[in-house]
Motif scaffolding. Structure first.
Motif, mmCIF file in Angstrom:
data_model
loop_
_atom_site.group_PDB
_atom_site.id
_atom_site.type_symbol
_atom_site.label_atom_id
_atom_site.label_comp_id
_atom_site.label_asym_id
_atom_site.label_seq_id
_atom_site.Cartn_x
_atom_site.Cartn_y
_atom_site.Cartn_z
ATOM 1 N N SER A 60 0.833 -1.205 0.000
ATOM 2 C CA SER A 60 0.000 0.000 0.000
ATOM 3 C C SER A 60 0.869 1.257 0.000
ATOM 4 O O SER A 60 0.525 2.257 -0.634
ATOM 5 N N LYS A 61 2.007 1.213 0.691
ATOM 6 C CA LYS A 61 2.900 2.377 0.699
ATOM 7 C C LYS A 61 3.498 2.623 -0.693
ATOM 8 O O LYS A 61 3.691 3.771 -1.094
ATOM 9 N N GLU A 62 3.773 1.542 -1.436
ATOM 10 C CA GLU A 62 4.235 1.709 -2.812
ATOM 11 C C GLU A 62 3.160 2.409 -3.651
ATOM 12 O O GLU A 62 3.455 3.334 -4.416
ATOM 13 N N THR A 63 1.913 1.946 -3.499
ATOM 14 C CA THR A 63 0.820 2.534 -4.285
ATOM 15 C C THR A 63 0.596 3.989 -3.893
ATOM 16 O O THR A 63 0.348 4.844 -4.751
ATOM 17 N N LEU A 64 0.667 4.289 -2.607
ATOM 18 C CA LEU A 64 0.492 5.673 -2.153
ATOM 19 C C LEU A 64 1.622 6.571 -2.670
ATOM 20 O O LEU A 64 1.388 7.735 -3.016
ATOM 21 N N THR A 65 2.819 6.029 -2.724
ATOM 22 C CA THR A 65 3.953 6.794 -3.271
ATOM 23 C C THR A 65 3.710 7.119 -4.741
ATOM 24 O O THR A 65 4.011 8.221 -5.209
ATOM 25 N N GLU A 66 3.126 6.156 -5.468
ATOM 26 C CA GLU A 66 2.774 6.400 -6.873
ATOM 27 C C GLU A 66 1.707 7.482 -7.000
ATOM 28 O O GLU A 66 1.678 8.250 -7.972
ATOM 29 N N ALA A 67 0.821 7.574 -5.986
ATOM 30 C CA ALA A 67 -0.278 8.548 -6.038
ATOM 31 C C ALA A 67 0.179 9.973 -5.719
ATOM 32 O O ALA A 67 -0.483 10.939 -6.118
ATOM 33 N N LEU A 68 1.289 10.126 -5.006
ATOM 34 C CA LEU A 68 1.713 11.454 -4.520
ATOM 35 C C LEU A 68 1.773 12.525 -5.611
ATOM 36 O O LEU A 68 1.197 13.608 -5.439
ATOM 37 N N PRO A 69 2.454 12.298 -6.732
ATOM 38 C CA PRO A 69 2.535 13.389 -7.735
ATOM 39 C C PRO A 69 1.188 13.765 -8.344
ATOM 40 O O PRO A 69 0.993 14.904 -8.755
ATOM 41 N N TYR A 70 0.232 12.818 -8.385
ATOM 42 C CA TYR A 70 -1.073 13.115 -8.974
ATOM 43 C C TYR A 70 -1.956 13.928 -8.020
ATOM 44 O O TYR A 70 -2.861 14.632 -8.455
ATOM 45 N N GLY A 71 -1.711 13.811 -6.711
ATOM 46 C CA GLY A 71 -2.566 14.505 -5.744
ATOM 47 C C GLY A 71 -1.937 15.735 -5.124
ATOM 48 O O GLY A 71 -2.485 16.318 -4.188
ATOM 49 N N LYS A 72 -0.803 16.181 -5.652
ATOM 50 C CA LYS A 72 -0.073 17.268 -5.002
ATOM 51 C C LYS A 72 -0.804 18.605 -5.034
ATOM 52 O O LYS A 72 -0.525 19.479 -4.221
ATOM 53 N N ASN A 73 -1.745 18.768 -5.968
ATOM 54 C CA ASN A 73 -2.460 20.044 -6.077
ATOM 55 C C ASN A 73 -3.854 20.013 -5.459
ATOM 56 O O ASN A 73 -4.617 20.960 -5.624
#
Length: 566
Positions: free
Chosen positions: A94-107
């Motif tokens: 889940s931490k890998e998937t959340l890391t992948e999500a970070l750049p998409y949710g930064k705004n």
């Protein structure tokens, strides 16, 4: 109006150009419609607890939304995928998937808050409490209103309780209740959770009267709003409370928690309820149920982890192959277009020198375009292959750590090395724990070989008397219990004790097996033994009517005595 051949040629080439663009154009509307359909299908499967299918369709939908650069839906799908992984115990995944999500949710602060809150939950479950508190605080910073701040605040209080920082937990929880933001009926579910945690904190602080009052109040509120899942935690807290004063009430609460957890398919809560029943001597059957359920859920969750990893791998492979096919299609279409141009040039070449020059210019421009596309295709293919061949899941865990730590001090570097070693030990431990155990004539040799694997340059493992025990008269289930417990002891030694000498002595008489374990490691405080994984060992031994005792002091080694009837 009379039109010259030159003007007619330009019009003809214009239509050819339009036709070429139409054949290779991506249709974003169709992609979005498909992505939305896949997302709805994923949500339907999630509501039915079909987590494999839900994860699959969320991933498919995410890839479609990526192709049309819809960041909001990409991050939504990734968060849902991380949530599914946490439901099934795959916290590293889940931490890998959340890391992948970070750049998409930064705004988007809402998505950032959700991502950080899930990071906190993963680290809390992995007992990395300081990191969990950091992420919960980040979630609070990103929350847009006072209501949404309360969930990470409550989670911080829960971590403080696990760290025995009861005053800090009480201060946070009372502040939440004093704001009265949960007084509306629609927020009673959150209110009951805060009240229960506050009562539990008071109880752990030895303020039992106030603690039981609040925990009882929370349970009543949860019953009023039909919060079945929330009531499990209330009954488990009451079972722990009464285990010190009234075992009958403790068992009653534990049994109710077990029943509701079974109805809601809440495996971890079922294990907790069984552990209270085992501790209260409610019957050996609960010990066997605990072992069976625990072994089963380990296998199931490992299976989930493998399936999630395979889904992500297959989708990436499919995405790379589709990209390759798209580039090949463009190349073929452009080759056909080039041939069509050549036929046109041949047909009109004799009309005039001017038209011929124009045709040649157009021809070379398109030829250059084909060369550029070929070069781009080869470059992208090479990059895709390098990424694919060089990627490994265990290294990605280390990368995740390096992304969150500066790695400028020796301590950070040693911490990274320890994480890598822990991953290796955990994988090897899970593999061994789930392998079938040969309980036949080769059992003593297999047991000795397992123990000897921990003998290395830094640790000397001494094994005495294992061959003298008459293992053939011992029940197979008890042999399995002995092997599992000794394996867990050796893993615990490797992870925590820093021992240089480990001694295991086996003795037996006609009815009983005696095992004495000792090491010269750093030991620990007796009240912290259960936190080092000893609960599982004790449950295994007790379920087979044996006994296990621990003797340890800080910096004074670790000793364990086990007796097991044959």
């Amino acid at each position: 109006m009379v039109r010259s051949p030159f003007f007619i040629l330009l019009i003809f080439l214009f239509f050819l150009s339009c036709e070429e663009k139409a054949t290779v154009q991506i249709k974003p509307g169709l992609n979005k419609k498909t992505a939305v359909m896949l997302q709805k299908k994923a949500i339907d499967h999630f509501k039915k607890s079909n987590y494999n299918s839900a994860f699959y369709y969320f991933n498919k939908s995410k890839i479609r939304f990526e192709s049309i650069k819809d960041s909001s839906n990409v991050v939504y799908n990734l968060i849902q995928m991380a949530y599914i992984q946490q439901i099934n115990g795959d916290y590293y995944g889940s931490k890998e998937t959340l890391t992948e999500a970070l750049p998409y949710g930064k705004n988007d602060n809402n998505y950032k808050a959700a991502i950080n809150n899930f990071f906190g939950i993963a680290d809390k479950e992995l007992a990395v409490y300081d990191d969990a508190i950091f992420y919960y605080n980040e979630a609070i910073k990103d929350s847009n209103d006072s209501i949404s701040k309360q969930s990470p605040l409550n989670n911080i209080a829960v971590v403080y309780i696990k760290q025995k920082k009861y005053n800090e937990a009480i201060e946070i929880l009372e502040a939440i209740l004093n704001k009265k933001i949960f007084d509306d009926k629609e927020h009673w579910k959150s209110k009951s959770r805060v009240i229960d945690n506050l009562g539990y904190a008071y109880f752990k602080k030895d303020l039992n009267e106030k603690g039981i009052q609040l925990m009882t109040e929370s349970l009543a509120l949860r019953k009023q709003i039909n919060d079945s899942y929330g009531s499990i935690e209330s009954y488990l807290h009451l079972a722990e409370y009464y285990s010190h004063t009234n075992r009958k009430k403790s068992n009653e609460s534990a049994l109710i928690a077990y029943r509701i957890a079974t109805e809601t398919n809440s495996v971890d809560e079922r294990l907790k309820a069984l552990s209270f029943l085992i501790s209260n001597d409610a019957g050996t059957k609960y010990g066997q149920q605990y072992i069976t359920l625990n072994d089963s859920i380990i296998k199931i969750r490992n299976n989930f982890k493998n399936k999630f990893a395979k889904i992500k791998y297959d989708s990436k492979k499919e995405k790379d192959e589709n990209q390759k096919l798209r580039l090949e299609k463009i190349e073929n279409e452009l080759s056909l277009q080039e041939a069509k141009y050549q036929r046109i040039f041949l047909g009109i070449g004799i009309t005039s020198l001017v038209i011929l020059i124009i045709i040649l210019v157009i021809y070379f421009r398109n030829k250059n375009r084909i060369t550029e596309i070929k070069t781009s295709y080869k470059t992208e293919t090479r990059i895709a292959k390098d990424i694919h061949d060089g990627l490994a899941n265990d290294v990605f865990h280390a990368i995740t750590f390096t992304q969150t730590q500066p790695l400028v001090t020796q301590k950070d570097k040693e911490s990274l090395l320890k994480k890598l070693d822990d991953i290796y030990i955990r994988v090897r431990g899970i593999s061994r724990e789930n392998n079938d155990i040969d309980t036949g004539p080769n059992f003593p040799k297999i047991l000795k070989d397992m123990l000897s694997t921990y003998n290395n340059n830094t640790t000397n493992v001494i094994i005495n008397g294992i061959e003298k025990v008459n293992w053939e008269v011992m029940d197979d289930l008890k042999k399995v219990a002995v092997q599992r417990v000794l394996h867990e002891l050796m893993v615990n030694m490797k992870k925590h004790s820093e021992a240089s000498v480990v001694a295991l002595k086996f003795e037996s008489n006609s009815n009983t097996l005696f095992i004495n374990y000792s090491d010269n490691g750093k030991g620990c405080e007796k009240e912290k033994i259960i936190k080092n994984g000893m609960q599982n060992m004790e449950n295994r031994i007790l379920s087979n009517k044996g006994t296990i005792t621990f003797d340890t002091e800080p910096n004074n080694g670790f000793k364990v005595k086990i007796t097991m009837p044959k």
